[in-house]
Design a protein around this motif. Structure first.
Motif, PDB file in Angstrom:
ATOM      1  N   VAL A  20      -5.958  12.520 -10.461  1.00  9.84           N
ATOM      2  CA  VAL A  20      -5.818  11.657 -11.653  1.00  9.84           C
ATOM      3  C   VAL A  20      -4.365  11.238 -11.849  1.00  9.84           C
ATOM      4  O   VAL A  20      -4.058  10.063 -12.134  1.00  9.84           O
ATOM      5  CB  VAL A  20      -6.352  12.384 -12.907  1.00  9.84           C
ATOM      6  N   LEU A  21      -3.449  12.198 -11.694  1.00  8.76           N
ATOM      7  CA  LEU A  21      -2.024  11.884 -11.863  1.00  8.76           C
ATOM      8  C   LEU A  21      -1.549  10.894 -10.796  1.00  8.76           C
ATOM      9  O   LEU A  21      -0.784   9.971 -11.106  1.00  8.76           O
ATOM     10  CB  LEU A  21      -1.195  13.169 -11.789  1.00  8.76           C
ATOM     11  N   MET A  26       0.098   5.549  -9.498  1.00 10.33           N
ATOM     12  CA  MET A  26       0.002   4.394  -8.624  1.00 10.33           C
ATOM     13  C   MET A  26      -0.223   3.108  -9.428  1.00 10.33           C
ATOM     14  O   MET A  26       0.417   2.081  -9.171  1.00 10.33           O
ATOM     15  CB  MET A  26      -1.130   4.579  -7.614  1.00 10.33           C
ATOM     16  N   PHE A  27      -1.115   3.184 -10.425  1.00 15.10           N
ATOM     17  CA  PHE A  27      -1.339   2.011 -11.273  1.00 15.10           C
ATOM     18  C   PHE A  27      -0.080   1.664 -12.064  1.00 15.10           C
ATOM     19  O   PHE A  27       0.230   0.486 -12.276  1.00 15.10           O
ATOM     20  CB  PHE A  27      -2.518   2.243 -12.212  1.00 15.10           C
ATOM     21  N   LEU A 236       2.122   6.904  -2.952  1.00 17.02           N
ATOM     22  CA  LEU A 236       1.107   7.359  -3.915  1.00 17.02           C
ATOM     23  C   LEU A 236      -0.295   7.044  -3.400  1.00 17.02           C
ATOM     24  O   LEU A 236      -1.229   7.829  -3.596  1.00 17.02           O
ATOM     25  CB  LEU A 236       1.346   6.695  -5.271  1.00 17.02           C
ATOM     26  N   GLY A 237      -0.449   5.877  -2.759  1.00 20.91           N
ATOM     27  CA  GLY A 237      -1.750   5.531  -2.198  1.00 20.91           C
ATOM     28  C   GLY A 237      -2.173   6.531  -1.129  1.00 20.91           C
ATOM     29  O   GLY A 237      -3.342   6.959  -1.086  1.00 20.91           O
ATOM     30  N   ILE A 238      -1.216   6.901  -0.276  1.00 19.87           N
ATOM     31  CA  ILE A 238      -1.505   7.905   0.750  1.00 19.87           C
ATOM     32  C   ILE A 238      -1.844   9.245   0.109  1.00 19.87           C
ATOM     33  O   ILE A 238      -2.769   9.948   0.550  1.00 19.87           O
ATOM     34  CB  ILE A 238      -0.305   8.047   1.708  1.00 19.87           C
ATOM     35  N   VAL A 242      -5.162  11.424   0.622  1.00 16.71           N
ATOM     36  CA  VAL A 242      -5.095  12.813   1.104  1.00 16.71           C
ATOM     37  C   VAL A 242      -5.860  13.742   0.176  1.00 16.71           C
ATOM     38  O   VAL A 242      -6.644  14.600   0.622  1.00 16.71           O
ATOM     39  CB  VAL A 242      -3.623  13.266   1.238  1.00 16.71           C
ATOM     40  N   VAL A 243      -5.647  13.574  -1.141  1.00 16.86           N
ATOM     41  CA  VAL A 243      -6.342  14.430  -2.108  1.00 16.86           C
ATOM     42  C   VAL A 243      -7.849  14.226  -2.022  1.00 16.86           C
ATOM     43  O   VAL A 243      -8.632  15.188  -2.049  1.00 16.86           O
ATOM     44  CB  VAL A 243      -5.840  14.161  -3.541  1.00 16.86           C
TER      45      VAL A 243
END
Length: 264
Positions: A20-21, A26-27, A236-238, A242-243
């Protein structure tokens, strides 16, 4: 609830919070990228407009020189009218033609027709302030404009010598006398005239260099900021991917363990 389930819960909760973070960050960064893109577009437009204003002051001085010399050589009254109109437009005392930074007086001189409609009266000083010039830049440009005004007074004297008018005590050319075209042409081609002209252009060039440097730095800073934000957005996209992959792998592993335990 088994011990395995109790261990899975904080892991899953932590991953969800991290997901979520990461998505929220990212947004947030994408929004900053959008804002920075807009700031960069505005900075580039401001840079263009600032340099146009600088060139407009230079062009105005050249227009006044040409019109004064042409009138002195020909005595054609329309060149005197054009000369006075150029001054009035620059001071905001007459409507400024639309897209005045483009070719204008060459068309007027050649045909006698005005190529574009007039806009609102707007002095060149107001254009400078609207462009966000610094106090240093405005001082340099005011000096250049004042020097150009002084030269325009010399040009006005030459014009009135051709008309046979001389100045009274108030500086108004209302006293009739003998026309002196030769003296007018001599004034407009004298060493003093050329030196005054060079002083104007020197001040404009100096101010242009300062404005060009400042606006270039503003654009470069925003371009660098944009690139950095793009790198952060990619990171952040990566992280999000990954998460998500970790969550899916853990979910798959836990399901397989549950199925194995039920078979046993």
């Amino acid at each position: 609830m088994s011990g395995a389930h109790l261990k899975r819960k904080p892991v899953l909760t932590g991953l969800i919070i991290l997901l979520v973070l990461s998505i929220g960050s990212m947004f947030g960064v994408l929004r900053l990228i959008g804002d920075t893109n807009q700031d960069l577009a505005r900075a580039e437009v401001n840079r263009l407009q600032s340099l146009q204003v600088m060139d407009m002051l230079r062009q105005t001085s050249d227009d006044l020189t040409r019109l004064a010399r042409t009138f002195a050589a020909t005595g054609d009254e329309r060149f005197m009218e054009y000369f006075e109109l150029v001054l009035a437009i620059r001071e905001g005392d007459a409507p400024r033609p639309l897209n005045y930074h483009r070719i204008y007086w060459d068309y007027v001189v050649a045909s006698g027709d005005y190529p574009r409609a007039d806009g609102e009266p707007y002095s060149i000083v107001e254009l400078m302030k609207d462009a966000g010039f610094t106090s240093e830049e405005l001082t340099l440009l005011e000096r250049a404009k004042e020097a150009s005004n002084q030269l325009a007074m010399l040009e006005t004297e030459a014009i009135n010598l051709v008309r046979g008018l001389h100045a009274n005590a108030a500086g108004l050319y209302v006293i009739p006398g003998k026309a002196d075209t030769q003296r007018a042409l001599s004034i407009l081609h004298s060493d003093a005239y050329h030196q005054a002209k060079a002083q104007i252009m020197g001040l404009i060039d100096q101010a242009t260099e300062v404005v060009e440097s400042r606006t270039r730095q503003e654009v470069d800073f925003l371009q660098l900021k944009l690139e950095e934000l793009k790198v952060i957005a990619i990171f952040l996209g990566i992280s999000v991917l990954v998460v998500v992959v970790v969550v899916l792998i853990l979910a798959f592993t836990w399901v397989r363990k549950e199925e194995t335990a039920q078979v046993v």
